[in-house]
Each structure stands twice: as structure tokens, then as C-alpha cells.
Design an enzyme around this catalytic site. Structure first.
Site, PDB file in Angstrom:
ATOM      1  NE  ARG A  91     -41.885 -10.309 102.648  1.00  0.00           N
ATOM      2  CZ  ARG A  91     -40.611 -10.601 102.444  1.00  0.00           C
ATOM      3  NH1 ARG A  91     -40.016 -11.535 103.192  1.00  0.00           N
ATOM      4  NH2 ARG A  91     -39.939  -9.999 101.504  1.00  0.00           N
TER       5      ARG A  91
ATOM      6  NE  ARG B 238     -36.833  -9.452  92.574  1.00  0.00           N
ATOM      7  CZ  ARG B 238     -37.680  -8.570  93.070  1.00  0.00           C
ATOM      8  NH1 ARG B 238     -38.867  -8.965  93.487  1.00  0.00           N
ATOM      9  NH2 ARG B 238     -37.367  -7.313  93.170  1.00  0.00           N
TER      10      ARG B 238
ATOM     11  CB  SER C  70     -42.071 -21.283  51.567  1.00  0.00           C
ATOM     12  OG  SER C  70     -41.775 -20.216  52.435  1.00  0.00           O
TER      13      SER C  70
ATOM     14  CB  THR D 126     -47.255 -17.433  58.848  1.00  0.00           C
ATOM     15  OG1 THR D 126     -46.141 -16.541  58.835  1.00  0.00           O
ATOM     16  CG2 THR D 126     -46.768 -18.853  58.932  1.00  0.00           C
TER      17      THR D 126
ATOM     18  CB  CYS E   7     -41.066 -16.778  53.548  1.00  0.00           C
ATOM     19  SG  CYS E   7     -42.529 -17.029  52.530  1.00  0.00           S
TER      20      CYS E   7
ATOM     21  CG  MET F  50     -50.545  -8.755  94.086  1.00  0.00           C
ATOM     22  SD  MET F  50     -50.608 -10.516  93.923  1.00  0.00           S
ATOM     23  CE  MET F  50     -48.892 -10.907  93.863  1.00  0.00           C
TER      24      MET F  50
ATOM     25  CE  LYS G 252     -42.067 -11.151  98.162  1.00  0.00           C
ATOM     26  NZ  LYS G 252     -43.168 -10.207  98.466  1.00  0.00           N
TER      27      LYS G 252
ATOM     28  CG  HIS H 160     -48.865   0.273  56.551  1.00  0.00           C
ATOM     29  ND1 HIS H 160     -48.036   1.352  56.365  1.00  0.00           N
ATOM     30  CD2 HIS H 160     -48.732  -0.508  55.463  1.00  0.00           C
ATOM     31  CE1 HIS H 160     -47.432   1.240  55.186  1.00  0.00           C
ATOM     32  NE2 HIS H 160     -47.839   0.118  54.618  1.00  0.00           N
TER      33      HIS H 160
ATOM     34  NE  ARG I  66     -42.741  -9.627  50.247  1.00  0.00           N
ATOM     35  CZ  ARG I  66     -42.076  -9.638  51.394  1.00  0.00           C
ATOM     36  NH1 ARG I  66     -40.813  -9.263  51.422  1.00  0.00           N
ATOM     37  NH2 ARG I  66     -42.674 -10.035  52.508  1.00  0.00           N
TER      38      ARG I  66
ATOM     39  N   GLY J 244     -44.408  -4.726  93.470  1.00  0.00           N
ATOM     40  CA  GLY J 244     -45.269  -3.618  93.868  1.00  0.00           C
ATOM     41  C   GLY J 244     -46.729  -3.777  93.464  1.00  0.00           C
TER      42      GLY J 244
HETATM   43  P1  ADP Z   1     -42.568  -6.684  97.620  1.00  0.00           P
HETATM   44  O1  ADP Z   1     -42.868  -7.972  96.958  1.00  0.00           O
HETATM   45  O2  ADP Z   1     -43.422  -5.563  97.175  1.00  0.00           O
HETATM   46  O3  ADP Z   1     -41.087  -6.384  97.590  1.00  0.00           O
HETATM   47  P2  ADP Z   1     -42.196  -7.691 100.271  1.00  0.00           P
HETATM   48  O4  ADP Z   1     -43.043  -8.827 100.689  1.00  0.00           O
HETATM   49  O5  ADP Z   1     -40.824  -8.023  99.867  1.00  0.00           O
HETATM   50  O6  ADP Z   1     -42.950  -6.881  99.142  1.00  0.00           O
HETATM   51  O7  ADP Z   1     -42.191  -6.670 101.449  1.00  0.00           O
HETATM   52  C1  ADP Z   1     -41.769  -5.343 101.312  1.00  0.00           C
HETATM   53  C2  ADP Z   1     -40.753  -4.994 102.379  1.00  0.00           C
HETATM   54  O8  ADP Z   1     -41.247  -5.229 103.672  1.00  0.00           O
HETATM   55  C3  ADP Z   1     -39.516  -5.836 102.305  1.00  0.00           C
HETATM   56  O9  ADP Z   1     -38.610  -5.299 101.419  1.00  0.00           O
HETATM   57  C4  ADP Z   1     -38.981  -5.806 103.685  1.00  0.00           C
HETATM   58  O10 ADP Z   1     -38.083  -4.763 103.825  1.00  0.00           O
HETATM   59  C5  ADP Z   1     -40.193  -5.580 104.529  1.00  0.00           C
HETATM   60  N1  ADP Z   1     -40.460  -6.831 105.222  1.00  0.00           N
HETATM   61  C6  ADP Z   1     -41.165  -7.879 104.796  1.00  0.00           C
HETATM   62  N2  ADP Z   1     -41.139  -8.892 105.680  1.00  0.00           N
HETATM   63  C7  ADP Z   1     -40.395  -8.448 106.721  1.00  0.00           C
HETATM   64  C8  ADP Z   1     -39.975  -9.024 107.949  1.00  0.00           C
HETATM   65  N3  ADP Z   1     -40.305 -10.251 108.281  1.00  0.00           N
HETATM   66  N4  ADP Z   1     -39.205  -8.285 108.756  1.00  0.00           N
HETATM   67  C9  ADP Z   1     -38.858  -7.035 108.388  1.00  0.00           C
HETATM   68  N5  ADP Z   1     -39.199  -6.441 107.265  1.00  0.00           N
HETATM   69  C10 ADP Z   1     -39.961  -7.137 106.420  1.00  0.00           C
HETATM   70 MG    MG Z   2     -39.677  -7.472  98.181  1.00  0.00          MG
END
Ligand code: ADP
Ligand code: MG
Ligand code: MG
Length: 899
Positions: free
Chosen positions: A91, A335, A782, A785, A850, A102, A22, A451, A575, A100
Site C-alpha cells: 500500500r 487518519r 503602510s 503590497t 493595506c 497512488m 498511513k 479583475h 481611499r 486514490g
Molecule cells: P488508499 O490509500 O487508496 O485508501 P489503501 O492502502 O488504504 O489505499 O488500500 C485500499 C484498501 O485495500 C483498504 O481500504 C483496505 O480495505 C484494503 N486493504 C489494504 N491492506 C489490506 C490488508 N492488509 N488486508 C485487507 N485489506 C487490505
Molecule cells: Mg485507505
């Protein structure tokens, strides 16, 4: 000196190890000039230091303070400043995306004073209190460890009180009250107050994100996804922007293409007047991006342009999060997007057409596992209901059929034309006929290498195993699962890709990709952007670049023919044991029971023409390509009746006052004589040929005569003779002398030269360690494994998997069963030694593998690295092996991060 903090303007996507995915991508977008709210990233290094010492590294506080000051100066406001507060988000963001798993804490900097300032400067009182209550809620649950449900309940009660359907109906006054309620919850639960000091909020939030790396959810996720535990997460501290400032604000997610099909065109969801967390939380219904175009055409156009810029820059499908604050678009995340297997192929091929990536890069972006998924029929996900049980997705595909509870019933019904699904607690080799007859195998016990799983994968048959919610009552011919009872003959549907079981017949969609391979991989009509076009193009690319040959394990002409259509360049393992079963069992028994050489010779002579015909068929199907035939390998008792069964038969004859059948009595003596405690380490493999006179000669004669017959018919037979389970070169020397003698005899008698290379399996550690000497007698190697893994680890595969593999996986002793993916460190080392010493002794030594591993993607990469000439796998895995062999050959080409 270590540096722990980087401003977004200082990083880039190449720094993902340090900044997390990120953070690196936020920096990359900043560098590209896209509108990213300013901020900085605390590195994974800082997280690792924190986790190792239980405290932040000393310099971290100073570095954060310095970067914060810079941020404040640029913004002209200070964190939590009472009249006009700068607010921050904190974040998490690891090297590999863990959605989701962390924590993220928004609106850091709000307190009882600054909330009033925010209300004033924004002119929006409700918004200020809504932000504050979110902070208290997130901080309370994530940082202070209060059960999140308590906040949800308080919110629910308030909405009920006010008769509010959704939280937009709560006004500033309601929300201010809610903040007080939340604070009281925190006090009650923790004995401490929600911290009013913004600096303390920031410090503790960063620390909470560090700690969330080791949260239970995150750990489980990493284990499942094979992500290392010691990477740590980075922490992104970013200026807040607000999507909840009214109807001209909002948040959304977007993909540059459809991640399900790969079709080009924007794809996403938008929610007006909301912060991003609301979009995924599903609290209100989102709208499509088309509707955003109507709501806010300017922002939509910008978004579309940015997405195009991002896709061209990353040269791949991008997945982004954005927020619109009062008509101004902000990019909050990007990403490389996750996608289905279908989309992976389609997108890779499209990007080649768009000149964004090369064909090699496209190849790197697809996977054998994805291809395997595309090769099976699937359920129409839109119309299946809820599953009645879940299990381990052991062999992909979708199957519908009547539940049956034993092998014989499966065979009986299948013979009558019924589609059946074999349901067992777990399967044994006795279930084989039933597994062959069934559309799918469903077991309540056993893991991915049980199995049932291994055999089903080998046959390309759907399998869900270890469905623990299932109680299988074989006697009563039914199973129950979560309150549903399914009796024999009732139709069920099994999804081996997802590991789910459905009641009734779920609608199926046939695999066009399977049909493509079944018909020999002809170029499809239409353009290269359909899945088929993409598969065709990428298979072609893989075949062009791969160095590894791909052969199939096949022992019938039908399997050989299919393997060939799937692109096999020969048979790596044929075989011969199945040729001793069925009708022919009698002859084998006669051979085993023979008291004199003459009796044995007679039995062998009767087997000879049958074996010859088997080989003729296979050599014909593989005309012009090598067929490696393995001499008889399994312990002989496998060809005799079961000891207990015999004992019962004899006892019951005696109980009825009769004398047992003479043949049974004779068999019993033989079975007792040949009983072994550890048959897999007993009289089998080459040892059989050395102990049972005439056996090897008969098999070799059958091979040689089949070669002659094929040559006379104008064919190009290329049989190779493979000796199993060699420990020492002496064994091979003796067998080879015998083999050559028979070959000479046959070729002289026929007046046709018969040249069959003679090689050996390397499947015992001693053979691997003395490969240099063995290579003096072997024309090829051959690697077997499966046996090599068993004997190197000292694991009896049939016993250990059910007994303790799940515990080993759980404890992280290995992340994947060594029977599934080759253990590079141990077994792999033996392979490397054998390759090096074998080639040193005989430079033109041909080397293949094989075992089951020949069709496993990660293992294929290892065999490429180890310098093998080919892999051999089950016919259905041949396309997977071809694709992965191609990918393995792309040295230094980075694939997309598909995690
Ligand atoms: P995750 O990795 O679980 O997607 P994020 O770090 O992306 O968590 O944060 C979750 C949400 O929080 C983001 O989708 C965004 O909408 C909101 N968020 C994070 N940083 C900001 C920010 N600087 N301003 C506004 N919203 C934010
Ligand atoms: Mg996010
Ligand atoms: Mg073996």
C-alpha cells in the site's frame, strides 16, 4: 547508515515524514494495542532514492527480505507457501494523504499453486479464486501497465454470460476461468506473463508504488493541494486479512463523528462479504453502521470502543478503514479525518468542552478560509441538479439572479429591484457599476487573480471566473454552455464556493455566521457546540491571543460601520479617489483643465466642502479609532473621459458638418497632454500632490476641518494622513511641510488642536530599501503590497494575469499568484528590510499593510512573523484576518493535519 524499513512495532505517528501518514498511523495503532495485521513500512527515503537513481538502493532488498522473514516466522507461514500461503498487501502512503492518487495491490503471494492451498485451508474455494483474480487484475493494471478497462470488460462479459447481477453470483469455477482470461489479456497487451514467483510479485509491487508518486494523477493532485513534489511515498507491506470470506466477514469505513456537521456519534458504511476496495467502488450498496450493529453486535461494540480510544488518543476526528474476517475485527487504517468548515468549527469547540484539547489547539484547527466559507449563503446541496458549467471558485458564496451581459443593464435592472448576475467574457474597470449592482459575477476567462476575481472578493461578492465551457455572446445577449443556451433575463444560480453554474433558481440557505458578524458578534444563545457557538468562542480566543491589529480598507461611512461591526480596529486605508467621481467629476475636470491658478483654486475650493463631508462621515463611523486617509493616488487621466470616446464624439460632430463641442475639444487636448504609456508608473501618488498646486492642501484642509467638526460635536476623531507612492524621503519632506502648515492654519483658525500623524505607504522597492531615511519623516508606514508586488516582479498586474499566469502556475514557477499570497522570498524580503530599518530609525514607528494581502491567510501569517502592528483588508475579510492573526500568534502549537 540509512535504514529503509521499519516494522509496524517500531514506528509511531511522530514519524510521518519517514513512514508516510498511513504507515505512521498503522504503527501508532499497533503501539496502542489495537488489532492491526502485522507488517512493515518501506520509508519515503527509499522512494526518493529510487526516484533519484531509477533503481532501489542496494540495501533495500536485504532489509525487505529480513523483515519478511520475521513476518513469516511470526505467522508460521511463508509468502505464497503452496499449501497455506501468507498473503500481503502493498500500500502506498505519503506524508500528506492523497486519496486514490497512488496504488495499492492486494493478495500478493497468490499464484496457480497457492490459490489451491488457500482454497483448501480456508475451506472456501470461491474466495480463493476471487482473491487471485483481484491480484491478477490489480497487478496487471498497476504494475504491468495494462489498461484497467480491459479487465472490467472481461468481468462484465462474464457476468452477462452467467446472467449475474453482481459478482457474488460468480462461482469458483467462473472466477478460475476469469483468472485465465485476465492472464491472456496481460500476455496479449504486454507480451509477458503474470509473474508466478511471489518474491518477484512483492519486489515489483513495491517498485510500482514508488513510481506511482510521479504518476500524472498524483502530480496534478499535488499541484492543486500545494504538496511538494519531492517528498516521495512510503510503502506499507501488510499481512492480508479477508473481508470476503462469507457473510460473517466484510469491510467498512467509519468516522468518529459526522464529518459534514461535526455531530458526535459513529458514522460510516459497511459492506458484508467484501474487501475494502469494494466499499468505495460502489459496486454493491453499503449499509450504515447501525445495521452492522444488528449483523455483528460484537464487532460493532469493539469498533465503537476502538474509535473512542482513537479519538481520545488523537484528540481529533478520526477516519478509519476496517475489515472483519470471520467475526474478527481488524483495523487497517486511521487518519485525522477531513471535514467541512462547519464540522471543523463544531468539532474543535466540542473537543474543548470534552477537555481533550485547549482553546489554543482548537483555534489552530480551524482556518480563515473555512470561516470565509461559512460567511456566505450556500445552496442546499441536496436539491440542486447538475451544473451547466464549471469555473474557478474565485469568490465564495451562492447567488441567484437573472443573467445580464453588460454593466449598464445590470445597473438598470438592479435599480428596478431585480437580482442580476453579470456575465462577461472578462471584466474591466468599466464593469464596476454592474459588479456592484449584481449578486454575482460570472466570466468565461481569467483566473483567480483576474479583475473580476479580485474586485468581487474585495466586495464580498460571489464570483466564478474562467468558466471555459461558457461561450459568451455579448452582442446577442446570451451564453451557451454544454448545449444549454441562456438568454438575458433568464435566472441562473452561481456557486462561488464550488465554482459551479446551475440553471434556474437553486434553493439558498442563509449564513447564520454572516448574520452573527453583521449584528456585531454578540454571544449566541444555546450551547457552544452549534457552529455559531463555536465561531464565537474561537473568534474570542483569536482576539485574546493575537498580536496583530486588524483594520479595514473602507472609504464610505457604510463600509466603515460594517467593518466596525466585523471587529475592525480602525481603517488602514481610506481611499479618496472615489470622492472625485460621479457628480464631482466636473469639478475635477475643471481642476485639471485650469489655465490659471485662480481657475484651479476655484475648482479646489468647490471640492473642499464635499471632501470634508466625506471625512466627517467616516470619522464618525470610526469614532475613537484610527482612520488612515490616503491622499489622491491614481493617475489623473482616470478622471477624464476615455480618449477613444472623446475622439468618436469629436469626429461625429465634424462628420455632421458641425464644430465639435468646445469643452470636448479642450478635454481632448488635456487627455492627449496627459496620455501615458505606463500610467501605473507615471504621474500618480505623491507625484500628483507635488505637481498640481493646491491639491494636497485642499485634501489636508478637508481632513483637518472634518476633525475640527467632529471634535466640536464631541467626537473622538483620529485621522491619519498617508502619502502614497513615495520613492525618496525628499518627496515626503516637501509634502509633510505643506501638511503641517495646513494643519496649523486650521487648528489656529478653529482654536482646536488638530494633530494628525503623517505617514507613508511603502510600495516601491526604492522606498523599502531606503526605509531608514524615510522613517525620519514618517510617523507610520503602510505597505501597499499590490504595487510593491507589481514593481518588485516587474509585473503589470492588469496585463500579466490574463496573459501568462496560468502558464506560470502550470510550469510550477509559482504555486500561487504573488498577488494572492505574498511572495515571502522577494517582496517579503523588502518588507523585512523596511521594517528593520524603519524601526531602527524610529523605534515607535507604527507599521501596517493595506494591500489585498491583508486578508489572505498565508500572508497574514507572514505579516505576523515580520513584526507588523496591523493588517488592513476589505471589511468582509476582517473576521478572517482576526482569526488568522490569532492562529499566527500560536507559536509552536500544531494544528491538525487538515489535508
Ligand atoms: P488508499 O490509500 O487508496 O485508501 P489503501 O492502502 O488504504 O489505499 O488500500 C485500499 C484498501 O485495500 C483498504 O481500504 C483496505 O480495505 C484494503 N486493504 C489494504 N491492506 C489490506 C490488508 N492488509 N488486508 C485487507 N485489506 C487490505
Ligand atoms: Mg485507505
Ligand atoms: Mg498603491
Amino acid at each position: 547508515m540509512n535504514r529503509y524499513v521499519y516494522d509496524f512495532t517500531e514506528g509511531g505517528r511522530e514519524m510521518a515524514d519517514l513512514l508516510g501518514g498511513k504507515g505512521a498511523n498503522l504503527a501508532e495503532m499497533t503501539r496502542m494495542g489495537l488489532p492491526v495485521p502485522p507488517g512493515f513500512t518501506v520509508t519515503t527515503l527509499a522512494c526518493r532514492a529510487f526516484l533519484a537513481h531509477g533503481a532501489e538502493p542496494e540495501e533495500l532488498g536485504r532489509e525487505v527480505a529480513r523483515h519478511l522473514t520475521a513476518l513469516e516466522q511470526a505467522a508460521g507461514r511463508q509468502l505464497g507457501q503452496p499449501d497455506d500461503p501468507l498473503l500481503l498487501s502493498v500500500r502506498s502512503g505519503a506524508r500528506f494523504s492523497m486519496p486514490g492518487m497512488m496504488e495499492t495491490i492486494l493478495d500478493i503471494g497468490l499464484n496457480d499453486d497457492s490459490v489451491l492451498g488457500l482454497a483448501k485451508v480456508s475451506g472456501h474455494e470461491r474466495f480463493a479464486w476471487d482473491s487471485y483474480r483481484r491480484l491478477v487484475q490489480m497487478f496487471g493494471s498497476t504494475v504491468m501497465g495494462v489498461d484497467g478497462a480491459l479487465f472490467e470488460e472481461a468481468l462484465g462479459r462474464l457476468k452477462e454470460d452467467r446472467g449475474a447481477a453482481d459478482d457474488l453470483r460468480l462461482d469458483a469455477h467462473d472466477l478460475a476461468g476469469l483468472v485465465e482470461t485476465y492472464k491472456a489479456v496481460i500476455r496479449r497487451e504486454t507480451g509477458a506473463d503474470f509473474p508466478q514467483d511471489p518474491q518477484e510479485q512483492l519486489r515489483r509491487a513495491i517498485r510500482a508504488v514508488f513510481s506511482s508518486w510521479n504518476g500524472e494523477r498524483a502530480r496534478l493532485y499535488r499541484r492543486r493541494e500545494h504538496i511538494a513534489d519531492d517528498l516521495g511515498t512510503a510503502v506499507n507491506v501488510q499481512t492480508m486479512v479477508f473481508g470476503n470470506l462469507g457473510s460473517d466477514s466484510g469491510s467498512g469505513v467509519a468516522f468518529t463523528r459526522d464529518p459534514a456537521t461535526g455531530r458526535p456519534g459513529l458514522y460510516g458504511d459497511y459492506l458484508a462479504n467484501a474487501q475494502g476496495e469494494d466499499v468505495v467502488a460502489g459496486i454493491r450498496n453499503t449499509v450504515t453502521l447501525d445495521e452492522l450493529e444488528e449483523l455483528d453486535p460484537l464487532s460493532y461494540t469493539r469498533l465503537r470502543d476502538y474509535l473512542r480510544i482513537l479519538e481520545n488518543h488523537y484528540r481529533d476526528l478520526c477516519d478509519i478503514e476496517f475489515t472483519i474476517e470471520r467475526g474478527k475485527l481488524w483495523m487497517l487504517q486511521t487518519r485525522v479525518g477531513k471535514r467541512t468548515a462547519e464540522a471543523a468549527f463544531a468539532i474543535a469547540s466540542e473537543l474543548v468542552d470534552e477537555d481533550l484539547i485547549t482553546a489554543d489547539e482548537a483555534l489552530a484547527r480551524v482556518s480563515g478560509e473555512g470561516l470565509a466559507r461559512l460567511m456566505f449563503p450556500r445552496f442546499d446541496t441536496a436539491s440542486v441538479g447538475a451544473p451547466i458549467a464549471h469555473g474557478i471558485p474565485a469568490s465564495p458564496g451562492a447567488a441567484v439572479g437573472a443573467a445580464v451581459f453588460d454593466s449598464a443593464e445590470a445597473v438598470r435592472r438592479a435599480a428596478a429591484g431585480e437580482k442580476v448576475i453579470l456575465v462577461r467574457q472578462e471584466t474591466t474597470p468599466d464593469d464596476l457599476p454592474g459588479m456592484v449592482a449584481a449578486q454575482a459575477v460570472l466570466t468565461s476567462r481569467g483566473g483567480k487573480t483576474s479583475h473580476a476575481a479580485v474586485v468581487a472578493r474585495g466586495m464580498g461578492k460571489v464570483c466564478v471566473c474562467g468558466a471555459e465551457e461558457l461561450t459568451v455572446d455579448t452582442g446577442a445577449r446570451r451564453f451557451t454552455a454544454n448545449g444549454t443556451t441562456v438568454t438575458e433575463g433568464t435566472v441562473i444560480s452561481v456557486d462561488g464556493t464550488a465554482g459551479a453554474v446551475y440553471p434556474g433558481a437553486a434553493p439558498l440557505i442563509d449564513s447564520v455566521v454572516m448574520r452573527y458578524f453583521e449584528t456585531g458578534g454578540q454571544a449566541p444563545g444555546g450551547n457552544s457546540q452549534t457552529v455559531l457557538g463555536a465561531v464565537h468562542r474561537l473568534m474570542g480566543q483569536a482576539d485574546t491571543v493575537r498580536r496583530l491589529g486588524v483594520r479595514a480598507n473602507a472609504d464610505t461611512p457604510e463600509d466603515a460601520a460594517r467593518a466596525r461591526r466585523f471587529g475592525a480596529e480602525g481603517i488602514g486605508l481610506c481611499r479618496t479617489e472615489h470622492m472625485f467621481l460621479g457628480e464631482r467629476r466636473r469639478l475635477v475636470e475643471a481642476m485639471i483643465l485650469a489655465r490659471t491658478d485662480a481657475e484651479r483654486d476655484k475648482a479646489l475650493a468647490a471640492l473642499l466642502p464635499l471632501q470634508r463631508q466625506d471625512f466627517v462621515g467616516i470619522l464618525q463611523a470610526m469614532d475613537g479609532l484610527p482612520v488612515t486617509i490616503r491622499l489622491l493616488d491614481p493617475p489623473l487621466h482616470e478622471f477624464l473621459p476615455d480618449r477613444t470616446e472623446l475622439a468618436v464624439r469629436i469626429a461625429s460632430a465634424e462628420a455632421h458638418g458641425g464644430t465639435p463641442d468646445a469643452h470636448d475639444a479642450e478635454l481632448m487636448t488635456a487627455v492627449n497632454r496627459m496620455h501615458e504609456e505606463n500610467p501605473m508608473l507615471g504621474l500618480r501618488g505623491v507625484r500628483l500632490g507635488l505637481v498640481v498646486p493646491g491639491l494636497t492642501a485642499m485634501q489636508v484642509r478637508a481632513i483637518a476641518e472634518a476633525v475640527v467638526e467632529r471634535k466640536r460635536a464631541g467626537g473622538d476623531p483620529r485621522a491619519e494622513i498617508m502619502v502614497p507612492l513615495i520613492d525618496t524621503v525628499q518627496e515626503l519632506r516637501i509634502v509633510r511641510t505643506e501638511v503641517e502648515q495646513v494643519l496649523t492654519e486650521v487648528s489656529e483658525a478653529a482654536g482646536i488642536p488638530v494633530e494628525c500623524p503623517v505617514g507613508t505607504m511603502i510600495e516601491l522597492p526604492r522606498a523599502a530599501l531606503t526605509a531608514g531615511r524615510i522613517a525620519q519623516e514618517a510617523q507610520f508606514f503602510s505597505f501597499g503590497t499590490n504595487d510593491l508586488t507589481q514593481t518588485t516582479w516587474g509585473f503589470s498586474r492588469d496585463d500579466v494575469e490574463a496573459a501568462f499566469f496560468s502558464a506560470y502556475l502550470e510550469k510550477g514557477i509559482f504555486t500561487v499568484s504573488p498577488f494572492e499570497t505574498i511572495d515571502r522570498e522577494g517582496v517579503g524580503r523588502l518588507v523585512e528590510i523596511a521594517v528593520a530599518e524603519g524601526r531602527a530609525a524610529r523605534p515607535d514607528l507604527k507599521i501596517g499593510v493595506c494591500g489585498e494581502h491583508g486578508g489572505d491567510p498565508a500572508s497574514v501569517h507572514f505579516f505576523h512573523d515580520a513584526g507588523l502592528d496591523y493588517v488592513s483588508c476589505s471589511p468582509f475579510r476582517v473576521p478572517v484576518a482576526r482569526l488568522e492573526a490569532g492562529r499566527a500568534a500560536l507559536a509552536g502549537t500544531e494544528g491538525s493535519d487538515s489535508r
